[in-house]
Enzyme design. Structure first.
Site, PDB file in Angstrom:
ATOM      1  N   SER A  97       0.812  -1.219   0.000  1.00  0.00           N
ATOM      2  CA  SER A  97       0.000   0.000   0.000  1.00  0.00           C
ATOM      3  C   SER A  97       0.843   1.266   0.000  1.00  0.00           C
ATOM      4  O   SER A  97       0.314   2.365  -0.133  1.00  0.00           O
ATOM      5  CB  SER A  97      -0.863   0.015   1.251  1.00  0.00           C
ATOM      6  OG  SER A  97      -0.013   0.168   2.388  1.00  0.00           O
ATOM      7  N   GLY A  99       2.351   2.129   2.668  1.00  0.00           N
ATOM      8  CA  GLY A  99       2.388   2.518   4.082  1.00  0.00           C
ATOM      9  C   GLY A  99       3.748   2.290   4.726  1.00  0.00           C
ATOM     10  O   GLY A  99       4.263   3.164   5.426  1.00  0.00           O
ATOM     11  N   PHE A 100       4.335   1.126   4.453  1.00  0.00           N
ATOM     12  CA  PHE A 100       5.598   0.821   5.117  1.00  0.00           C
ATOM     13  C   PHE A 100       6.727   1.727   4.629  1.00  0.00           C
ATOM     14  O   PHE A 100       7.559   2.179   5.416  1.00  0.00           O
ATOM     15  CB  PHE A 100       5.976  -0.652   4.921  1.00  0.00           C
ATOM     16  CG  PHE A 100       7.196  -1.041   5.703  1.00  0.00           C
ATOM     17  CD1 PHE A 100       7.114  -1.248   7.074  1.00  0.00           C
ATOM     18  CD2 PHE A 100       8.433  -1.157   5.092  1.00  0.00           C
ATOM     19  CE1 PHE A 100       8.248  -1.569   7.821  1.00  0.00           C
ATOM     20  CE2 PHE A 100       9.571  -1.483   5.826  1.00  0.00           C
ATOM     21  CZ  PHE A 100       9.476  -1.691   7.189  1.00  0.00           C
ATOM     22  N   ASP A 150      -2.008   0.974   5.871  1.00  0.00           N
ATOM     23  CA  ASP A 150      -2.025   0.795   7.326  1.00  0.00           C
ATOM     24  C   ASP A 150      -0.968   1.700   7.945  1.00  0.00           C
ATOM     25  O   ASP A 150      -0.123   2.251   7.229  1.00  0.00           O
ATOM     26  CB  ASP A 150      -1.735  -0.672   7.703  1.00  0.00           C
ATOM     27  CG  ASP A 150      -0.356  -1.119   7.217  1.00  0.00           C
ATOM     28  OD1 ASP A 150       0.160  -0.538   6.238  1.00  0.00           O
ATOM     29  OD2 ASP A 150       0.206  -2.065   7.799  1.00  0.00           O
ATOM     30  N   GLN A 193      -2.450  -5.140  12.659  1.00  0.00           N
ATOM     31  CA  GLN A 193      -1.386  -4.488  13.422  1.00  0.00           C
ATOM     32  C   GLN A 193      -1.605  -4.790  14.909  1.00  0.00           C
ATOM     33  O   GLN A 193      -2.227  -5.806  15.225  1.00  0.00           O
ATOM     34  CB  GLN A 193      -1.387  -2.969  13.128  1.00  0.00           C
ATOM     35  CG  GLN A 193      -0.907  -2.614  11.713  1.00  0.00           C
ATOM     36  CD  GLN A 193       0.616  -2.728  11.543  1.00  0.00           C
ATOM     37  OE1 GLN A 193       1.364  -2.945  12.498  1.00  0.00           O
ATOM     38  NE2 GLN A 193       1.062  -2.641  10.274  1.00  0.00           N
ATOM     39  N   GLY A 220       3.765  -4.903  10.667  1.00  0.00           N
ATOM     40  CA  GLY A 220       4.426  -4.321  11.835  1.00  0.00           C
ATOM     41  C   GLY A 220       5.365  -5.268  12.550  1.00  0.00           C
ATOM     42  O   GLY A 220       5.687  -5.062  13.723  1.00  0.00           O
ATOM     43  N   CYS A 308      22.809 -26.669  -5.372  1.00  0.00           N
ATOM     44  CA  CYS A 308      21.917 -25.770  -6.108  1.00  0.00           C
ATOM     45  C   CYS A 308      21.951 -26.043  -7.603  1.00  0.00           C
ATOM     46  O   CYS A 308      22.996 -26.368  -8.165  1.00  0.00           O
ATOM     47  CB  CYS A 308      22.299 -24.324  -5.823  1.00  0.00           C
ATOM     48  SG  CYS A 308      21.195 -23.125  -6.604  1.00  0.00           S
ATOM     49  N   HIS A 339      21.133 -16.616  -7.848  1.00  0.00           N
ATOM     50  CA  HIS A 339      21.313 -17.724  -6.900  1.00  0.00           C
ATOM     51  C   HIS A 339      20.458 -17.542  -5.651  1.00  0.00           C
ATOM     52  O   HIS A 339      19.796 -18.491  -5.211  1.00  0.00           O
ATOM     53  CB  HIS A 339      22.775 -17.884  -6.485  1.00  0.00           C
ATOM     54  CG  HIS A 339      22.900 -18.820  -5.320  1.00  0.00           C
ATOM     55  ND1 HIS A 339      22.768 -20.191  -5.461  1.00  0.00           N
ATOM     56  CD2 HIS A 339      23.025 -18.595  -3.987  1.00  0.00           C
ATOM     57  CE1 HIS A 339      22.840 -20.760  -4.264  1.00  0.00           C
ATOM     58  NE2 HIS A 339      22.995 -19.813  -3.353  1.00  0.00           N
TER      59      HIS A 339
END
Lengths: 374, 374
Positions: A97, A99-100, A150, A193, A220, A308, A339
């Site tokens: 969003s 927000g972070f 948020d 949250q 959060g 791998c 990788h």
């Protein structure tokens, strides 16, 4: 109630834990869960062509609303046919969003009940991000899954601060829900949250669940708290989420974090860790942590990770990867990222296989023990 | 006389020019000439995986002795199985002698009859590069084609200066020839210097040809002189080179330069132009010169080059390429380089086709006219 915009089916559950395998169907294809979404911040998983991301086994990626809003702009992307077409990634996309990112701007942002006022990290220009605008931007990008705006509760926070922050997030969730176009084919996920307070997290789940979102995220977390505290919140909160919807742990995390969170019933993950670490020459293997610039790899003709199957491990020695990194070559970024993403994708395959065999608890124990040695 | 270490066959000649198609066979495969070698300075064509370089149509690449000698060191590369294995490029490799890079160091180098004394651009450490050491390094790298150490005659230079510089280059050529191991399977090419003086160039060709090298290069061009002067030297000198050996014009050049030099019978080219321009967002197309950061491409949903078949042109819009470049994304470097190399490879294909059809003069006229419009 808005219609459900996606289909999610739990296919297998583990007898010894809350771990589960599922199939998340979106307008751009299916995602087998538990799934890890590589982060494509600015409309590209840094250093990788989209075809490569797909070949590595990624089924859904995450893009950042904040970044794409500022540059090149969601209006431009919409006018060019949406984000999938713009970046030539035709699988599912989840957009956050914004927000972070706004929260991470620190002094450059201010939160009001209406929304977040912030200054662009690019040119200092002033912007206001509201729950309604966050939905509008994500609708313009036309992602498969949108997230509600948020407020990320800071760590540490008092109970009162966390409670007040939560009520803002809940009111923004309700506004996000209303802002979404009824005709939309995009899913919308709510975010739980409540800081580090079990009681608030429980209250958040109840309130957010009642809004009937297409999926539920824990936000959060991984914001500076001790690992044990994050794990406790996930352990307590994840089981409260509606079982028939996807559970998404935002911004997490290390391989260990993921293995533990799957045990609590988490289905979706995203994190910059594999891509960012790669660009700093920190490479994931089960046997050891490889800091590729170290002199000990100077004459090491072996593959980065003998277990791998990626292009990097099949074709180049540690000595060559070290040379590229030390010489500042762009190809170092590409081969390292390739990788690390493949390492995460293989981990998710192993997790799904273990759940499918009803052996998740044993897998988890074995994996965590092996990491202690690494 | 040392044995010839490669096979070169002229397959077609053009009735209206000195242009020719040939097949150069090396221990690591065949190269169709005229050929352009992408530059892999530090053991990587910047930003591209070796598989990609091959897919783009490159048959031989160039690597820099100076850079690989300083970092990671030719001894290390030899101990890890040679340069092909180290960088996972299994086609032919030509290594330069390091002479031009040392020349480019300016005040950080001093030339003596014995060799060049210089300071590393990485750590300031002092080194001495002799003709014998240049061969030794290239034998350790185990390239398919080695170049003799030469002195790049500065521009401008008086006749006496150029003459004196040439005699140094000739004595170094003789020492290089002697330094080469008799058992070597690596070809060694001589370099024609002589500055901008036709008489000296002629003298240089005679002396170098008498040493019976596997191929012959024109050096000391594209070093600041007017274009017309470079073209005149190539026109006068190329026809004097032994017809049965490859003719290599070092460090040249633009598409126009290449088209004109092929007309004089040049078979091999290398230049950082396509790769370096790509990293600066300067993209080659026949229709126009694209400076991808320009605002005019902001909303341009068309491909970079509608005539091009590369991954970049098939999958991304100019608007997206502009976004990646402006946002400083690593993928911009990769996608841009990929296109520019493919542009050069397609140009060489067109050149070979035109010669094959006996139509080179017409091709050249059409191409140069179209570039004037671009």
């Amino acid at each position: 109630m808005p219609p459900i915009k996606q289909h999610f089916k739990v296919l297998e559950t583990d007898p010894g834990s809350a771990a589960r395998c599922g199939l998340l169907s979106t307008p751009h294809g299916d995602v087998r869960t538990p799934a890890f979404m590589p982060v494509g911040t600015q409309g590209t998983v840094k250093s990788l062509a989209p075809d490569t991301v797909k070949e590595l086994g990624a089924e859904m990626i995450l893009c950042n609303t904040y970044h794409l809003y500022l540059r090149p702009g969601h209006g431009l992307i919409a006018s060019l046919g949406g984000l999938h077409s713009f970046m030539n990634w035709h699988g599912p996309i989840l957009t956050d969003s914004g927000g972070f990112q706004v929260y991470s701007l620190g002094k450059l942002r201010k939160i009001t009940p209406e929304g977040a006022i912030f200054q662009s990290h690019i040119d200092g220009s002033r912007h206001r991000l509201t729950p309604e605008l966050a939905v509008e931007i994500q609708e313009a990008l036309h992602s498969d899954i949108m997230m509600c705006l948020d407020e990320c509760t800071p760590y540490p926070a008092t109970f009162r601060e966390a409670e007040s922050s939560l009520s803002l997030t809940l009111s923004w969730a309700e506004r996000s829900r209303k802002a979404r176009a009824d005709s939309s084919d995009q899913a919308l996920y709510g975010i739980v949250q409540g800081g580090m307070y079990s009681e608030l997290r429980k209250r958040a789940v109840e309130a957010i669940s009642a809004m009937n979102f297409d999926g539920y995220a824990l936000g959060g977390l991984s914001v500076g708290e001790p690992k044990a505290q994050m794990e406790q919140i996930v352990q307590e909160t994840a089981p409260l989420l509606p079982a028939d919807r996807p559970h998404y742990l935002m911004g997490v995390g290390t391989p260990e974090d993921i293995v533990k969170a799957v045990d609590c019933g988490i289905d979706l993950f995203d994190c910059v860790m594999p891509t960012r670490c790669a660009r700093h020459g920190l490479l994931f293997t089960n046997a050891e942590k490889v800091v590729i610039k170290n002199a000990r790899y100077r004459e090491d003709n072996g593959p980065l990770d003998s277990e791998c199957d990626c292009y990097t491990c099949r074709n180049f020695s540690r000595a060559y990867l070290r040379h590229l990194y030390v010489a500042g070559e762009i190809l170092a970024m590409t081969l390292n990222t390739l990788h690390n993403i493949r390492y995460y994708m293989r981990l998710m395959e192993q997790i799904r296989n273990a759940i499918g065999c009803g052996q998740y608890a044993a897998f988890k124990t074995r994996f965590l023990e092996s990491r202690l040695k690494a």
